[in-house]
Design a protein around this motif. Structure first.
Motif, PDB file in Angstrom:
ATOM      1  N   ILE A 130      14.391  54.432  61.169  1.00  0.00           N
ATOM      2  CA  ILE A 130      14.152  52.847  60.701  1.00  0.00           C
ATOM      3  C   ILE A 130      13.738  52.237  61.944  1.00  0.00           C
ATOM      4  CG2 ILE A 130      14.652  50.805  59.946  1.00  0.00           C
ATOM      5  CD1 ILE A 130      16.243  52.301  57.766  1.00  0.00           C
ATOM      6  N   VAL A 131      14.720  52.470  63.024  1.00  0.00           N
ATOM      7  CA  VAL A 131      14.704  51.569  64.155  1.00  0.00           C
ATOM      8  C   VAL A 131      13.462  51.735  64.997  1.00  0.00           C
ATOM      9  CG1 VAL A 131      15.512  51.058  66.409  1.00  0.00           C
ATOM     10  CG2 VAL A 131      16.987  51.221  64.226  1.00  0.00           C
ATOM     11  N   ASN A 132      12.514  50.663  65.548  1.00  0.00           N
ATOM     12  CA  ASN A 132      11.485  50.736  66.469  1.00  0.00           C
ATOM     13  C   ASN A 132      12.140  50.343  67.919  1.00  0.00           C
ATOM     14  OD1 ASN A 132       9.677  49.423  63.984  1.00  0.00           O
ATOM     15  ND2 ASN A 132       9.294  51.564  65.005  1.00  0.00           N
ATOM     16  N   GLN A 133      13.267  49.417  67.924  1.00  0.00           N
ATOM     17  CA  GLN A 133      13.662  48.771  69.024  1.00  0.00           C
ATOM     18  C   GLN A 133      15.325  48.832  69.092  1.00  0.00           C
ATOM     19  OE1 GLN A 133      11.910  45.031  70.000  1.00  0.00           O
ATOM     20  NE2 GLN A 133      10.576  46.251  71.871  1.00  0.00           N
ATOM     21  N   TRP A 134      15.879  49.075  70.181  1.00  0.00           N
ATOM     22  CA  TRP A 134      17.470  48.743  70.268  1.00  0.00           C
ATOM     23  C   TRP A 134      17.777  47.766  71.038  1.00  0.00           C
ATOM     24  CZ3 TRP A 134      20.054  51.531  66.993  1.00  0.00           C
ATOM     25  CH2 TRP A 134      19.554  52.762  66.515  1.00  0.00           C
ATOM     26  N   PHE A 135      19.008  47.339  70.989  1.00  0.00           N
ATOM     27  CA  PHE A 135      19.459  46.045  71.762  1.00  0.00           C
ATOM     28  C   PHE A 135      20.923  46.286  72.168  1.00  0.00           C
ATOM     29  CE2 PHE A 135      16.018  44.578  68.941  1.00  0.00           C
ATOM     30  CZ  PHE A 135      15.230  43.951  69.814  1.00  0.00           C
ATOM     31  N   ALA A 136      21.310  45.769  73.387  1.00  0.00           N
ATOM     32  CA  ALA A 136      22.731  46.302  73.764  1.00  0.00           C
ATOM     33  C   ALA A 136      23.361  45.031  73.929  1.00  0.00           C
ATOM     34  CB  ALA A 136      22.782  47.095  74.927  1.00  0.00           C
ATOM     35  N   ASP A 137      24.910  44.887  73.920  1.00  0.00           N
ATOM     36  CA  ASP A 137      25.412  43.484  74.315  1.00  0.00           C
ATOM     37  C   ASP A 137      25.658  43.639  75.724  1.00  0.00           C
ATOM     38  OD1 ASP A 137      27.770  45.487  74.662  1.00  0.00           O
ATOM     39  OD2 ASP A 137      28.755  44.763  72.902  1.00  0.00           O
ATOM     40  N   GLY A 138      26.715  42.513  76.186  1.00  0.00           N
ATOM     41  CA  GLY A 138      26.903  42.419  77.719  1.00  0.00           C
ATOM     42  C   GLY A 138      27.775  43.542  78.240  1.00  0.00           C
ATOM     43  N   LYS A 139      28.385  44.428  77.250  1.00  0.00           N
ATOM     44  CA  LYS A 139      29.348  45.569  77.831  1.00  0.00           C
ATOM     45  C   LYS A 139      28.512  46.709  77.806  1.00  0.00           C
ATOM     46  CE  LYS A 139      33.400  43.196  76.193  1.00  0.00           C
ATOM     47  NZ  LYS A 139      34.480  43.428  75.433  1.00  0.00           N
ATOM     48  N   GLY A 140      27.132  47.007  77.441  1.00  0.00           N
ATOM     49  CA  GLY A 140      26.382  48.067  77.271  1.00  0.00           C
ATOM     50  C   GLY A 140      26.753  48.714  76.212  1.00  0.00           C
ATOM     51  N   VAL A 141      27.034  48.074  74.972  1.00  0.00           N
ATOM     52  CA  VAL A 141      27.181  48.904  73.729  1.00  0.00           C
ATOM     53  C   VAL A 141      25.787  48.139  72.884  1.00  0.00           C
ATOM     54  CG1 VAL A 141      28.555  48.956  71.654  1.00  0.00           C
ATOM     55  CG2 VAL A 141      29.767  48.593  73.822  1.00  0.00           C
ATOM     56  N   VAL A 142      25.215  49.548  72.106  1.00  0.00           N
ATOM     57  CA  VAL A 142      24.156  49.197  71.368  1.00  0.00           C
ATOM     58  C   VAL A 142      24.833  48.573  70.307  1.00  0.00           C
ATOM     59  CG1 VAL A 142      22.305  50.366  70.348  1.00  0.00           C
ATOM     60  CG2 VAL A 142      22.940  51.095  72.624  1.00  0.00           C
ATOM     61  N   ARG A 143      24.387  47.541  69.862  1.00  0.00           N
ATOM     62  CA  ARG A 143      24.592  46.809  68.809  1.00  0.00           C
ATOM     63  C   ARG A 143      23.854  46.426  67.502  1.00  0.00           C
ATOM     64  NH1 ARG A 143      28.698  42.944  70.428  1.00  0.00           N
ATOM     65  NH2 ARG A 143      28.464  42.115  68.448  1.00  0.00           N
ATOM     66  N   MET A 144      22.397  46.763  68.010  1.00  0.00           N
ATOM     67  CA  MET A 144      21.422  46.202  67.131  1.00  0.00           C
ATOM     68  C   MET A 144      20.072  47.148  67.178  1.00  0.00           C
ATOM     69  SD  MET A 144      19.992  42.409  66.636  1.00  0.00           S
ATOM     70  CE  MET A 144      21.348  41.555  65.931  1.00  0.00           C
ATOM     71  N   GLY A 145      19.580  47.075  65.963  1.00  0.00           N
ATOM     72  CA  GLY A 145      17.926  47.852  66.052  1.00  0.00           C
ATOM     73  C   GLY A 145      17.016  46.765  65.144  1.00  0.00           C
ATOM     74  N   SER A 146      15.795  47.098  65.570  1.00  0.00           N
ATOM     75  CA  SER A 146      15.041  46.256  64.769  1.00  0.00           C
ATOM     76  C   SER A 146      13.632  47.178  64.223  1.00  0.00           C
ATOM     77  CB  SER A 146      14.089  45.224  65.525  1.00  0.00           C
ATOM     78  OG  SER A 146      13.498  45.654  66.549  1.00  0.00           O
ATOM     79  N   SER A 147      13.108  47.093  63.218  1.00  0.00           N
ATOM     80  CA  SER A 147      12.084  47.723  62.850  1.00  0.00           C
ATOM     81  C   SER A 147      10.891  46.982  62.296  1.00  0.00           C
ATOM     82  CB  SER A 147      12.362  48.989  61.638  1.00  0.00           C
ATOM     83  OG  SER A 147      12.620  48.180  60.549  1.00  0.00           O
ATOM     84  N   TYR A 148       9.648  47.363  62.411  1.00  0.00           N
ATOM     85  CA  TYR A 148       8.593  46.692  62.013  1.00  0.00           C
ATOM     86  C   TYR A 148       7.619  47.708  61.264  1.00  0.00           C
ATOM     87  CZ  TYR A 148       4.248  44.017  61.582  1.00  0.00           C
ATOM     88  OH  TYR A 148       3.121  43.207  61.258  1.00  0.00           O
ATOM     89  N   ASP A 149       7.173  47.269  60.092  1.00  0.00           N
ATOM     90  CA  ASP A 149       6.110  48.259  59.427  1.00  0.00           C
ATOM     91  C   ASP A 149       4.706  47.626  59.647  1.00  0.00           C
ATOM     92  OD1 ASP A 149       4.291  49.300  57.530  1.00  0.00           O
ATOM     93  OD2 ASP A 149       6.051  50.267  56.578  1.00  0.00           O
ATOM     94  N   GLY A 150       3.603  47.997  60.185  1.00  0.00           N
ATOM     95  CA  GLY A 150       2.410  47.365  60.403  1.00  0.00           C
ATOM     96  C   GLY A 150       1.694  47.278  59.210  1.00  0.00           C
ATOM     97  N   ASP A 151       2.025  48.050  58.436  1.00  0.00           N
ATOM     98  CA  ASP A 151       1.138  48.046  56.901  1.00  0.00           C
ATOM     99  C   ASP A 151       1.558  47.113  56.057  1.00  0.00           C
ATOM    100  OD1 ASP A 151      -0.695  49.829  58.078  1.00  0.00           O
ATOM    101  OD2 ASP A 151       0.501  51.603  57.454  1.00  0.00           O
ATOM    102  N   THR A 152       2.983  47.019  55.881  1.00  0.00           N
ATOM    103  CA  THR A 152       3.486  46.272  54.947  1.00  0.00           C
ATOM    104  C   THR A 152       4.044  44.828  55.598  1.00  0.00           C
ATOM    105  OG1 THR A 152       5.924  46.942  55.156  1.00  0.00           O
ATOM    106  CG2 THR A 152       4.503  48.043  53.819  1.00  0.00           C
ATOM    107  N   GLY A 153       4.099  44.620  56.903  1.00  0.00           N
ATOM    108  CA  GLY A 153       4.486  43.639  57.579  1.00  0.00           C
ATOM    109  C   GLY A 153       6.175  43.208  57.395  1.00  0.00           C
TER     110      GLY A 153
END
Length: 710
Positions: free
Chosen positions: A219-242
């Motif tokens: 699902i994930v297009n992008q990842w995000f890490a916190d201030g300790k270097g732990v990957v805590r979040m991902g985001s996704s975007y569907d260009g066809d459905t929005g």
């Protein structure tokens, strides 16, 4: 770090010498007299007209970044009209720039450009190389990283092996260990789905070795890490459905789950945008425009529930939060009203701003753009609204300021044409903010000619009174024109409803009326003559200029259109691949149909004279757009050299990276305006004081484009 700016690092309460503030001598970084913007410093007086070639030059100094220990600077410089990237060692008695990359060498090696750079520790710079490639049948950006050892002068590719579309997005940096987290797509996976989704690797900048810390998620297009270097979040975007989804976990032992799903049909940035992970479990600093304007809140990411409102600006969107060094808190907020502003929450930085910077340089004229880890040393950008300005090094331990370099070495801190914000009432009653630049040579004169400069976007960007890195308003004001830059409906920064008003009325309709209304408002004040108006613009501004020439030829003496979209249907078909079926709908909503508001589809009938400029390496608006317009004008019987002129720039992109291209653009605009809408006419009271010759760059473009009768 998420979406926040991390220009500053965490600070401690330390003393500094306010009484010792003063400008001290410091060697301005220069490559050589030959490699600077050609010529000596220009002393700007009432009799001086600054040439287009000077104002149009790419900055001599920009993008200055301080190393964590504050002993070195990385910066972008101008060498022979193109950008080079260098390091200055401030511990040297006579610091000289040490170039680590240049735009030209990468362009020639494979049409690559340097996108950005940052420090990893005190001895390494990591810079991004970007190239435009065919990815799965669609043009897109390929990003790679190169590590540069400042001590040895050696560079090495970082994580190029098996990397796919992008391998240049840094999520987290550990300056002490010389490591960082990198998001990349990995072609080494056997599954095609895994190859298209990003993983996260930890990279050692010294050795180039790396290891995976986060596998791809379908699902994930992008990842995000916190201030300790732990990957805590991902985001996704569907260009066809929005649909935009946010996946979250509380720590590195948890599983990711969807905590937010948004379809932003209004393209206004709906939903909650996390900015900084806090030390408190599941808590973060976020932004949201749930009340119509973008504000900063504290929120629980596990439930996506907003908590306390932390910061807002009446009548404007907040840009976001500024993270501290550890990326686990904030030191302030940034926003834009008539100028770019920063509101510090950190006591030390607030004191520096209020008790040192504002009194020394004038309120709002100095911005902290980079600091050392302990914030004892910092880089400032200093400029009033009528200055191109420069960069200073400030040492808080002794209160000394030292000049790093000027945005323009020939102008330095010269005061040019005065710039201010104004508000006017549109014909439907809406209030609109605009930026007005008055020609300094014509103080007190009335009924002056006007050049409107229309910003790109259209949805999101906006103009302010600050120098924007291009200086087109100053260039045209030097020629004797009043310059107005309306933030028409749809412009960013004025709340979600302002965006919706632009989208609902569509391209080329009510948004175009807003531009016309700005001319009427200035005319009512006696500032300009509404019958002496031209328009110029780039990107969407190029579209607006072409639409003005086609739709309202009685209002505009001429227009100059650069990198514009002229056939909206053609552009939507291109963007369907580039942005998806949903994403491509940003183009227009309220229009009857795209052809109705497409200049290239309405080339018949009378037009105002139009100059068209197109970069052949434009990665955003393909040259086919300009070809479509020029072909349509010819088919409609329009005559080249009379009704229109067309300039192709072989090396130019959408972002005008070279001095040559910028000066050609300004020269074309000046020559075309001089033919159809001269800055000085015999009825002007100051006609006898007019410049006796056209600017040399305009003369050159008039010759090349066969613009006669000037």
């Amino acid at each position: 770090m998420l979406k926040s700016k991390n220009l500053f690092r965490s600070v401690s309460a330390l003393a500094f010498g306010i009484a010792g503030v003063g400008l001290l001598p410091f060697v301005t970084p220069t490559l050589s007299a030959q490699e600077e913007a050609t010529g000596d410093e220009i002393v700007v007086t009432a009799d001086t007209i600054v040439p287009l070639s000077v104002i149009g030059a790419i900055p001599n100094t920009q993008q200055v970044s301080l190393s964590p220990n504050g002993d070195r600077l990385a910066l972008t410089m101008n060498r022979d009209g193109e950008e080079v990237y260098a390091v200055l060692d401030l511990s040297d008695k006579d610091p000289q720039p040490k170039i680590f990359a240049s735009a030209g060498e990468f362009r020639n090696a494979g049409d690559r450009t340097v996108g950005s750079y940052r420090w990893i520790g005190n001895d390494h710079i990591v810079f991004q190389l970007v190239s435009r490639e065919n990815i799965f049948g669609q043009r897109g950006d390929i990003g790679r990283l190169v590590g540069y050892n400042v001590d040895t002068g050696k560079a090495q590719p970082l994580v190029w092996r098996d990397s796919g579309g992008n391998a240049s997005r840094i999520l987290y940096v550990d300056n002490d260990k010389g490591e960082f987290l990198l998001e990349r797509t990995n072609l080494g996976y056997q599954s095609g789905a895994d190859q298209r989704r990003p993983e996260v690797v930890r990279v050692d900048v010294e050795t180039g070795k790396f290891e995976r810390v986060q596998r791809p998620n379908l699902i994930v297009n992008q990842w995000f890490a916190d201030g300790k270097g732990v990957v805590r979040m991902g985001s996704s975007y569907d260009g066809d459905t929005g649909e935009a989804r946010t996946l979250y976990r509380s720590d590195d032992s948890g599983n990711f789950r969807t905590v937010q799903s948004v379809v932003d049909e209004s393209f206004t940035g709906e939903g909650i945008t996390p900015e900084v992970f806090l030390e408190e479990p599941d808590m973060a600093i976020v932004t949201s425009n749930k009340d119509g304007f973008k504000k900063v809140y504290k929120a629980n990411l596990s439930t996506m529930q907003l908590g306390d409102e932390l910061f807002a600006v009446d009548g404007y969107d907040v840009g976001g939060a500024i993270s501290n060094k550890k990326d686990n808190g904030i030191v302030g907020y940034y926003y834009q009203d008539d100028r770019s502003r920063i509101e510090f929450t950190d006591p030390f930085l607030k004191t520096v701003k209020q008790e040192v910077l504002d009194p020394t340089f004038g309120k709002g004229n100095a911005q902290i753009i980079s600091t050392s880890e302990d914030s004892k040393k910092m880089v400032l950008r200093v400029a009033d609204t009528n200055q191109l300005g420069g960069y200073y090094f400030y040492d808080t331990t002794n209160g000394s300021f030292k000049t790093i370099g000027w945005t323009n070495n020939r102008l330095k801190n010269a005061e040019l044409n005065p710039v201010r914000a104004m508000r006017y009432t549109a014909s439907d009653g809406a209030e609109i903010e605009a930026i007005v630049t008055m020609p300094r040579h014509r103080r007190g004169e009335k009924n002056l000619p006007v050049m409107m400069i229309t910003h790109g976007g259209p949805f999101g960007p906006r103009d302010s009174a600050d120098y924007d890195g291009f200086g087109w308003n100053q260039a045209m004001a030097e020629q004797g024109y009043v310059v107005v830059q309306p933030n028409y409906r749809g412009s960013g920064g004025y709340g979600a409803e302002w965006i919706k008003m632009g989208r609902n009325d569509g391209f080329g309709l009510r948004m175009q009326d807003d531009l016309n209304d700005a001319i009427d408002a200035l005319a009512q004040n006696g500032i300009i003559d509404p019958n002496r108006a031209c328009m110029m613009g780039w990107s969407y501004g190029g579209y607006a200029a072409a639409r003005a020439a086609q739709r309202d030829p009685d209002r505009w003496k001429c227009t100059i259109a650069g990198a514009g979209v002229y056939d909206l249907g053609l552009m939507k078909r291109y963007d369907t691949g580039y942005l998806g079926k949903f994403g491509s709908n940003y183009l227009a909503k309220g229009a009857v149909d795209l052809d109705t508001v497409s200049p290239a589809e309405n080339a018949d009938g009378r037009w105002a004279p139009i100059a068209i400029v197109q970069g052949m390496r434009d990665e955003r608006v393909p040259p086919e757009q300009a070809h479509a317009l020029v072909g349509a004008l010819k088919s409609a019987g329009k005559v080249a050299g009379k009704d229109f002129v067309y300039l192709e720039q072989p090396m130019n992109t959408h972002h005008l990276p070279y001095t040559k291209n910028r000066v050609e653009w300004l020269g074309t605009a000046t020559a075309w305006a001089a033919k159809w809408n001269p800055a000085y006419i015999p009825s002007d009271a100051d006609y006898a004081d007019r410049p006796k010759k056209l600017d040399p760059a305009a003369q050159e473009m008039a010759k090349r484009l066969s613009i006669s009768g000037i």
